[in-house]
Design a protein around this motif. Sequence first.
Motif, PDB file in Angstrom:
ATOM      1  N   GLU A 111     -64.161 -56.232   3.571  1.00 56.10           N
ATOM      2  CA  GLU A 111     -62.695 -55.593   3.970  1.00 56.10           C
ATOM      3  C   GLU A 111     -62.274 -56.577   5.123  1.00 56.10           C
ATOM      4  O   GLU A 111     -63.237 -57.237   5.580  1.00 56.10           O
ATOM      5  CB  GLU A 111     -62.895 -54.164   4.106  1.00 56.10           C
ATOM      6  N   ALA A 112     -61.053 -55.994   5.791  1.00 55.05           N
ATOM      7  CA  ALA A 112     -60.470 -56.868   6.628  1.00 55.05           C
ATOM      8  C   ALA A 112     -61.299 -57.014   7.822  1.00 55.05           C
ATOM      9  O   ALA A 112     -61.526 -58.264   8.261  1.00 55.05           O
ATOM     10  CB  ALA A 112     -59.129 -56.462   6.995  1.00 55.05           C
ATOM     11  N   PHE A 113     -61.868 -56.081   8.406  1.00 51.18           N
ATOM     12  CA  PHE A 113     -62.582 -56.182   9.655  1.00 51.18           C
ATOM     13  C   PHE A 113     -63.908 -55.767   9.426  1.00 51.18           C
ATOM     14  O   PHE A 113     -64.645 -55.290  10.843  1.00 51.18           O
ATOM     15  CB  PHE A 113     -62.032 -54.916  10.575  1.00 51.18           C
ATOM     16  N   ALA A 114     -64.588 -55.767   8.364  1.00 47.03           N
ATOM     17  CA  ALA A 114     -66.020 -55.433   8.112  1.00 47.03           C
ATOM     18  C   ALA A 114     -66.558 -56.124   7.016  1.00 47.03           C
ATOM     19  O   ALA A 114     -65.897 -56.220   6.067  1.00 47.03           O
ATOM     20  CB  ALA A 114     -66.329 -53.918   8.374  1.00 47.03           C
ATOM     21  N   ASP A 120     -63.290 -67.985   5.114  1.00 44.16           N
ATOM     22  CA  ASP A 120     -61.859 -67.814   5.058  1.00 44.16           C
ATOM     23  C   ASP A 120     -61.262 -66.410   5.141  1.00 44.16           C
ATOM     24  O   ASP A 120     -59.993 -66.298   5.099  1.00 44.16           O
ATOM     25  CB  ASP A 120     -61.363 -68.375   3.985  1.00 44.16           C
ATOM     26  N   PHE A 121     -61.954 -65.323   5.129  1.00 45.40           N
ATOM     27  CA  PHE A 121     -61.317 -64.271   4.976  1.00 45.40           C
ATOM     28  C   PHE A 121     -62.228 -63.293   6.219  1.00 45.40           C
ATOM     29  O   PHE A 121     -61.934 -62.038   6.267  1.00 45.40           O
ATOM     30  CB  PHE A 121     -62.200 -63.187   3.559  1.00 45.40           C
ATOM     31  N   PHE A 122     -62.612 -64.069   7.289  1.00 47.24           N
ATOM     32  CA  PHE A 122     -63.067 -63.245   8.476  1.00 47.24           C
ATOM     33  C   PHE A 122     -61.748 -62.510   9.246  1.00 47.24           C
ATOM     34  O   PHE A 122     -60.817 -63.260   9.210  1.00 47.24           O
ATOM     35  CB  PHE A 122     -63.713 -64.197   9.332  1.00 47.24           C
ATOM     36  N   LEU A 123     -61.847 -61.269   9.701  1.00 42.89           N
ATOM     37  CA  LEU A 123     -60.875 -60.386  10.098  1.00 42.89           C
ATOM     38  C   LEU A 123     -59.548 -60.449   9.259  1.00 42.89           C
ATOM     39  O   LEU A 123     -58.359 -60.578   9.584  1.00 42.89           O
ATOM     40  CB  LEU A 123     -60.489 -61.096  11.492  1.00 42.89           C
TER      41      LEU A 123
END
Length: 678
Positions: free
Chosen positions: A651-654, A382-385
């Motif tokens: 984190e948002a993108f990794a 649910d937190f990918f990207l």
Amino acid sequence: MSAAKPVRIAVDIGGTFTDLQILDARQGRIQAWKTPTTPADPSEGLLTGVREAAARFGFSLAEVGLLLHGTTIATNAVLERKLARGVLLTTAGFEDVLEITRHVRRDIYGLAPDPFPCLIARDMRFGVVERLRADGSVEQKLDGLGAVMARLRAAAPEAVAIGLLHAYANPAHEQALRDAVAQALPGVPVSLSSEVSPEIREYERLSTTVLNALLMPVVRRYLERLESRLGEGGFAPRIFLVQSNGGMCSLRHAAEQPARLLLSGPSGGALAAERLSRRLSRPNLVAVDMGGTSFDVSVVQDHRIGLVTQGEVGGLPVRLPMVEMRTIGAGGGSISAVDAAGRLTAGPRSAGARPGPVCYGRGGVEPTVTDANAVLGRFDPDFFLGGAMTLDLAAARDAMAARVGTPLGLGTEEAAEGVLRVTNAQLAAAVRLSLFEKGLDPREFSLLSFGGAGGLHATEVADELGITEVIFPREPGTLSAYGILFSDLAQDIARSRLYAADESQALLLAEAVASLRAEGMARLAADEVPEDRRAVEIAADLRYRGQAFELLVPWPEAPALAPLVARFHSAHRARFSYAAEGDPVEIVTLRATAIGRLDKPAEAAPEAADAATMPGTRRIWQGGTASDWPVWRREALRLGEALVGPAIIEEAFATHVIARHWQASLDPEGAIVARRMV
């Protein structure tokens, strides 16, 4: 940039995602954004990403003053052979140079080795009556152009490459031939070897010139689409494109010499590594960029990235300066499969942006490295990207079981672990080659991990290499764009001449260096670079007399010869373990890099959490068993707070995996530094 247009945007268009870094000079704040690449028209994804970032970070499109653009347009066109239909005009009798190549066998044990690629068919290579000697003097005047132009008109090519014998020493015949082509086929783009790659070695020079010619219509169409989108919503920045050497160039220069864009995107990561080596006080870094499609390795030694004068793209030599980099087809989107021999493979085929990994839910059916990580619990679905995409874990499990597990007689999680072991071994091998070929010891380097998928593998790859420190920089998922954000304009100029590297040639060398400096300054003036922002750096290719290869050596003291020769002996000893200091040395090619310095707005200091935040937990499968691992959010980390692996940092993108026996903490520059515990 100005008070009216204080926003600078760097864009790196990859095979799967388009990465953006946005610098607002009003606060010095740098923000990252990521959006899916649109392969049919990458400019569409670029503009979508800019609009999304403007809405997210509170700036208007009219406030963007500078757009710095890295692109894989040229690279993908070569790899996929989606090139223009072209004709080669060359000296009569040399029409077959492209097929003769270098008689090098890539697979020395193969009974039926693959032939070297040849981009222009034999009946589209026309001989021209003319001949120049190696010193540039004329042996046979240019003749018979009427018949050649008649053949050219009948062939109706989309582009024309002109590469005449020894044109690097005298471009007059090529220039006359270009004028004739312009009259015979108005509007058809023409590429001259004396402008694109004016260097010795006929095959490499012709290959580079042909690539450049066949890319000209492709890149021009893209640039026209991009320019046609300017003006929407007041979006009208000045645009520069990233070249393979890590420097920027104008749209005009990119349209004329698109072959210089072949490593456009990946070079941004190397630039970022060089900048971070200074900010983090780490002179020796091996930088690994793992995105959705590829894994790129570059080496920073003594705070400097390496440059080479020749590379290879799609099996074709490219004789142009470029960042030294090793690339393999191993990214998050690399497809996992079991081959006919029952071997588990990962890559080089990629699921790309469409359909992408199975867990993306976009129609992918073949499991990928990203799917393996998802199956093992390393992602929060649910937190990918940053929550922009919800992962379909059930679909990833089904694909992994059907395509890998069942053929190998393994459970789903065991199959996923096998995929990661194979992948990590490939990544470690690429790093070893990049270091060992230079005689460098991995244990003397820190591993700088970035790219959207890099953090999932970095500490485990470091374990295989004996590297004891891994650095996860701020915004690692868009770090190549960060490197682009702070780059400068750069144009390369080369002149091949044979000079003895001794005082007998001092006057001629001084004149040649002065001429190179003057040409470099003239090019910067044409790009409207202010005088106080211009610089020209000199280098030379040297060899011992009788050698068939050269080493690129910086020459800041030019035209003083003694320091250049001493530096060459030192470089030869470092590369080949010996130096023949009593042997005569030759200068083969003189090089200049004309640099236009762009503004470097100050970055705001990173902010760390000031209060302790308890981590969550997630069930992670490793080593045949599942256990609960602590899961931290990067923005919740406090300065100096130690995290002991196994753990996950998101984190948002990794996503970063801190393996067992590793300890990680946040440093003042905002990087996460992981060290192996003894």
